[in-house]
Design an enzyme around this catalytic site. Structure first.
Site, PDB file in Angstrom:
ATOM      1  N   LEU A 137      41.420  67.819  64.481  1.00 41.40           N
ATOM      2  CA  LEU A 137      40.389  68.788  64.843  1.00 41.40           C
ATOM      3  C   LEU A 137      41.017  70.055  65.400  1.00 41.40           C
ATOM      4  CD1 LEU A 137      37.759  66.443  66.472  1.00 41.40           C
ATOM      5  CD2 LEU A 137      38.146  67.010  64.078  1.00 41.40           C
TER       6      LEU A 137
ATOM      7  N   ARG B 168      38.381  78.823  76.940  1.00 36.07           N
ATOM      8  CA  ARG B 168      38.967  78.746  78.282  1.00 36.07           C
ATOM      9  C   ARG B 168      40.417  79.224  78.317  1.00 36.07           C
ATOM     10  NH1 ARG B 168      36.885  72.629  78.876  1.00 36.07           N
ATOM     11  NH2 ARG B 168      36.888  72.895  76.604  1.00 36.07           N
TER      12      ARG B 168
ATOM     13  N   GLN C 288      35.104  74.321  59.051  1.00 30.29           N
ATOM     14  CA  GLN C 288      33.882  74.122  59.852  1.00 30.29           C
ATOM     15  C   GLN C 288      33.407  75.522  60.240  1.00 30.29           C
ATOM     16  OE1 GLN C 288      34.351  72.704  63.858  1.00 30.29           O
ATOM     17  NE2 GLN C 288      32.349  71.724  63.894  1.00 30.29           N
TER      18      GLN C 288
ATOM     19  N   ASP D 232      44.576  69.934  70.174  1.00 30.40           N
ATOM     20  CA  ASP D 232      45.004  70.448  71.488  1.00 30.40           C
ATOM     21  C   ASP D 232      45.592  69.349  72.376  1.00 30.40           C
ATOM     22  OD1 ASP D 232      42.683  69.070  72.098  1.00 30.40           O
ATOM     23  OD2 ASP D 232      41.759  70.692  73.238  1.00 30.40           O
TER      24      ASP D 232
ATOM     25  N   ASN E 255      43.069  72.848  77.471  1.00 30.56           N
ATOM     26  CA  ASN E 255      41.893  73.707  77.370  1.00 30.56           C
ATOM     27  C   ASN E 255      42.111  75.060  78.032  1.00 30.56           C
ATOM     28  OD1 ASN E 255      40.441  71.692  76.042  1.00 30.56           O
ATOM     29  ND2 ASN E 255      39.775  70.786  77.967  1.00 30.56           N
TER      30      ASN E 255
ATOM     31  N   TYR F 247      80.669  97.564  69.863  1.00 31.98           N
ATOM     32  CA  TYR F 247      79.519  97.347  69.005  1.00 31.98           C
ATOM     33  C   TYR F 247      80.014  97.214  67.574  1.00 31.98           C
ATOM     34  CZ  TYR F 247      75.514  98.064  66.046  1.00 31.98           C
ATOM     35  OH  TYR F 247      74.570  97.894  65.062  1.00 31.98           O
TER      36      TYR F 247
ATOM     37  N   ASN G  58      77.490 103.023  62.518  1.00 31.13           N
ATOM     38  CA  ASN G  58      76.874 102.533  61.275  1.00 31.13           C
ATOM     39  C   ASN G  58      75.601 103.259  60.898  1.00 31.13           C
ATOM     40  OD1 ASN G  58      75.575 101.436  63.543  1.00 31.13           O
ATOM     41  ND2 ASN G  58      74.769  99.737  62.332  1.00 31.13           N
TER      42      ASN G  58
ATOM     43  N   ALA H  31      94.672 103.851  69.082  1.00 36.49           N
ATOM     44  CA  ALA H  31      93.621 103.964  70.101  1.00 36.49           C
ATOM     45  C   ALA H  31      93.065 105.374  70.168  1.00 36.49           C
ATOM     46  CB  ALA H  31      94.178 103.565  71.462  1.00 36.49           C
TER      47      ALA H  31
HETATM   48  C1  UD1 Z   1      37.007  66.201  73.896  1.00 37.77           C
HETATM   49  C2  UD1 Z   1      36.188  64.905  73.980  1.00 37.77           C
HETATM   50  C3  UD1 Z   1      36.394  64.288  75.359  1.00 37.77           C
HETATM   51  C4  UD1 Z   1      37.871  64.030  75.590  1.00 37.77           C
HETATM   52  C5  UD1 Z   1      38.685  65.318  75.361  1.00 37.77           C
HETATM   53  C6  UD1 Z   1      40.159  64.966  75.354  1.00 37.77           C
HETATM   54  C7  UD1 Z   1      34.211  65.208  72.613  1.00 37.77           C
HETATM   55  C8  UD1 Z   1      32.759  65.484  72.578  1.00 37.77           C
HETATM   56  N1  UD1 Z   1      34.803  65.198  73.775  1.00 37.77           N
HETATM   57  O1  UD1 Z   1      36.476  67.089  74.877  1.00 37.77           O
HETATM   58  O2  UD1 Z   1      35.677  63.062  75.450  1.00 37.77           O
HETATM   59  O3  UD1 Z   1      38.064  63.546  76.899  1.00 37.77           O
HETATM   60  O4  UD1 Z   1      38.384  65.902  74.101  1.00 37.77           O
HETATM   61  O5  UD1 Z   1      40.963  66.118  75.315  1.00 37.77           O
HETATM   62  O6  UD1 Z   1      34.769  64.960  71.559  1.00 37.77           O
HETATM   63  N2  UD1 Z   1      36.776  71.167  67.824  1.00 37.77           N
HETATM   64  C9  UD1 Z   1      36.412  71.506  66.537  1.00 37.77           C
HETATM   65  N3  UD1 Z   1      35.135  71.834  66.258  1.00 37.77           N
HETATM   66  C10 UD1 Z   1      34.171  71.847  67.204  1.00 37.77           C
HETATM   67  C11 UD1 Z   1      34.528  71.503  68.531  1.00 37.77           C
HETATM   68  C12 UD1 Z   1      35.841  71.164  68.801  1.00 37.77           C
HETATM   69  O7  UD1 Z   1      37.272  71.503  65.644  1.00 37.77           O
HETATM   70  O8  UD1 Z   1      33.022  72.153  66.872  1.00 37.77           O
HETATM   71  C13 UD1 Z   1      38.174  70.811  68.104  1.00 37.77           C
HETATM   72  C14 UD1 Z   1      38.842  71.739  69.074  1.00 37.77           C
HETATM   73  O9  UD1 Z   1      39.551  72.759  68.384  1.00 37.77           O
HETATM   74  C15 UD1 Z   1      39.807  70.834  69.803  1.00 37.77           C
HETATM   75  C16 UD1 Z   1      39.164  69.470  69.711  1.00 37.77           C
HETATM   76  O10 UD1 Z   1      38.190  69.546  68.691  1.00 37.77           O
HETATM   77  O11 UD1 Z   1      41.068  70.783  69.182  1.00 37.77           O
HETATM   78  C17 UD1 Z   1      38.513  69.058  71.016  1.00 37.77           C
HETATM   79  O12 UD1 Z   1      37.505  69.979  71.350  1.00 37.77           O
HETATM   80  P1  UD1 Z   1      37.297  70.476  72.835  1.00 37.77           P
HETATM   81  O13 UD1 Z   1      36.198  71.452  72.860  1.00 37.77           O
HETATM   82  O14 UD1 Z   1      38.571  70.861  73.428  1.00 37.77           O
HETATM   83  O15 UD1 Z   1      36.758  69.104  73.475  1.00 37.77           O
HETATM   84  P2  UD1 Z   1      36.850  68.649  74.986  1.00 37.77           P
HETATM   85  O16 UD1 Z   1      35.768  69.306  75.733  1.00 37.77           O
HETATM   86  O17 UD1 Z   1      38.221  68.808  75.482  1.00 37.77           O
HETATM   87 CA    CA Z   2      40.120  69.674  74.677  1.00 38.11          CA
END
Ligand code: UD1
Ligand code: CA
Length: 468
Positions: free
Chosen positions: A8, A15, A72, A102, A227, A365, A385, A422
């Site tokens: 993902l 943030r 997405q 992440d 985050n 140099y 140069n 020199a």
């Molecule tokens: C998410 C989990 C949480 C967990 C945490 C661990 C959910 C609902 N929550 O929360 O339970 O403890 O990770 O780090 O899953 N992303 C997408 N598309 C979206 C939303 C997010 O691709 O629509 C991706 C983000 O880029 C990221 C990852 O999903 O890489 C996690 O999303 P993020 O918003 O960071 O979730 P958390 O609030 O950290």
């Molecule tokens: Ca996260």
């Protein structure tokens, strides 16, 4: 059983407060999503799908052909994100690992253990969890009286009791592929963030009588989801410690691990010693028995066995075996030093090769040059140069001797065994074994120093009396 992976990486990462998309933020020099892909690759996944959205093009171009991609368009939650992979993976049979772009610290060993538990338990879903003293911000793993995993609740949806739970969801899971996509169809966005949570799949599967399992990692670092910049610095510190430790286990002496910065893709041979303040990055490759540092930056460079580099900065350079560099040298892109070369203090080298045994010991140099073997370049000698528009080449052949403070106005060539006196400014090429002298002849004026002094003294006295 077939292994599939969904990464993902579509979120914006608000943030982070950054122009750079979150998953491209580097940890130990490598974008977070790169670390995640490395991990997924190490456990041998048959197909890898990266869900992209914010910064889709940048993420895609970084990862290239190492994965498949799905877009997405709107970031409606992690569940919605995974669902985008349905077209690509929906008809597959196997185990699907879902991992966030992440969470760069999840290791291949842990992922392997997650797969193993998932299969052993015959679970529909197995979540990677961790126990955290400060679980704020993470989803909580809720278990029943028998300790069986029931569901995951996001921080923002927690009841006061759920808020106290210390077992958190790391955001990495194994799913039975078919059951994952079935469950996703049932996920709604009725929650505090009005998002489609992937985490809801767990509760949905349990309510359908499926088995959910959890594997708790003992390494808390693995659970860091980056985050914001605070978490980014924590991830960096853990990753750095991990990398440095692995080099030490491989036989590298690291005098002060806390003061040593080594990128994720750096290679170092055994019996090399790294002194404090060394920053090694990119695809840098260091051989055996080298001495690196203190206070040295080496980026994307190759250092061969037995070389020593101290108090210096190197970028896209190559240093031959037994060669010494520094203190206070600057090797820029295209600097290629042979074996047993010496590059000493306050020497800058750019786009230039130096043959075996050559020496540039101080204050030079050397740019856009080809220097042969056993050449001695005296203190303060430079290649000229650049004329403001063009870069020109200087060639110095084997065994030539360039005296101190020589200017070599390129394009120019100094032949084999030639001798440049020199202080010369050389504008014409010098043939093999010739001596070149290009400076004014010296003239001594007997007793003239006293005259000069007397004249200077009188001038000063006159000025002083005028100023009174
Ligand atoms: C998410 C989990 C949480 C967990 C945490 C661990 C959910 C609902 N929550 O929360 O339970 O403890 O990770 O780090 O899953 N992303 C997408 N598309 C979206 C939303 C997010 O691709 O629509 C991706 C983000 O880029 C990221 C990852 O999903 O890489 C996690 O999303 P993020 O918003 O960071 O979730 P958390 O609030 O950290
Ligand atoms: Ca996260």
């Amino acid at each position: 059983m077939k292994r599939l992976a969904i990464v993902l990486a579509a979120g914006q990462g608000k943030r982070m407060k950054s122009k750079l998309y979150k998953v491209l933020h580097p940890v130990c020099g490598k974008p977070m999503v790169g670390h995640v892909l490395d991990t997924v690759n190490k456990v041998g996944c048959d197909r890898k799908v990266v869900v992209v959205g914010h910064g889709a093009e940048a993420v895609r171009s970084y990862l290239g052909t190492t994965a498949e991609f799905v877009l997405q368009e709107q970031q409606l939650g992690t569940g919605h994100a995974v669902k985008q992979a349905k077209e690509l993976l929906g008809s597959e049979n196997g185990t699907t690992v879902v991992i966030c772009g992440d969470t760069p610290l999840v290791t291949p060993e842990t992922l392997e253990a997650l797969f193993a538990l998932h299969e052993e338990q015959g679970a529909a879903v197995t979540v990677l969890t961790a126990s955290m003293d400060e679980p704020h911000g993470y989803g909580r793993v809720i278990r029943d009286e028998q300790g069986r995993v029931k569901r995951i609740v996001e921080q923002k949806d927690c009841s006061p009791e759920e808020n106290l739970v210390k077992e958190i969801n790391t955001g990495t899971y194994c799913f039975d592929n078919a059951k994952l996509f079935d469950a996703l169809d049932k996920v709604t966005n009725q929650n505090a963030q009005q998002e489609y949570y992937l985490t809801d799949c767990l509760g949905i599967l349990v309510s359908q009588g499926e088995k959910a399992a959890a594997y708790m990692t003992s390494d808390g670092a693995e659970s860091i989801g980056v985050n914001d910049r605070v978490a980014l610095s924590q991830a960096e510190a853990f990753m750095r410690a991990r990398i440095v430790r692995q080099h030490m286990l491989n036989g590298v002496t690291i005098i002060d691990p806390g003061a040593t910065y080594i990128g994720a893709d750096v290679e170092i041979g055994a019996d090399t010693v790294i002194y404090p303040g060394s920053i090694l990055s990119g695809r840098t490759k260091i051989g055996e028995d080298c001495k690196i540092g203190p206070q040295t930056e080496i980026d994307n460079s190759i250092i061969h066995d037995g070389a020593a580099v101290k108090h210096s900065v190197l970028s896209q350079a190559e240093v031959g075996s037994g060669t010494t560099v520094g203190p206070f040298a600057y090797l820029r892109p295209g600097a290629v030093l042979g074996e047993d070369v010496k590059v000493g203090d306050f020497v800058e080298i750019k786009n230039a090769t130096l043959g075996n045994g050559s020496k540039v010991s101080h204050l030079s140099y050397i740019g856009d040059a080809k220097v042969g073997k056993n050449v001695n370049i005296g203190c303060g000698a430079i290649t000229v140069n650049y004329d403001g528009y063009n870069k020109s080449i200087t060639e110095i052949e084997d065994d030539a001797f360039i005296g101190s403070n020589v200017n070599l106005i390129a394009p120019v060539k100094v032949g084999k065994g030639a001798y440049v006196v020199a202080g010369s400014t050389i504008t014409q090429s010098v043939s093999d074994n010739d001596l070149a002298i290009a400076r004014q002849r010296q003239e001594n004026k007997a007793g003239y120093a006293d005259k000069i002094r007397a004249r200077a003294k009188a001038k000063k006295q006159k000025q002083d009396s005028e100023n009174k």
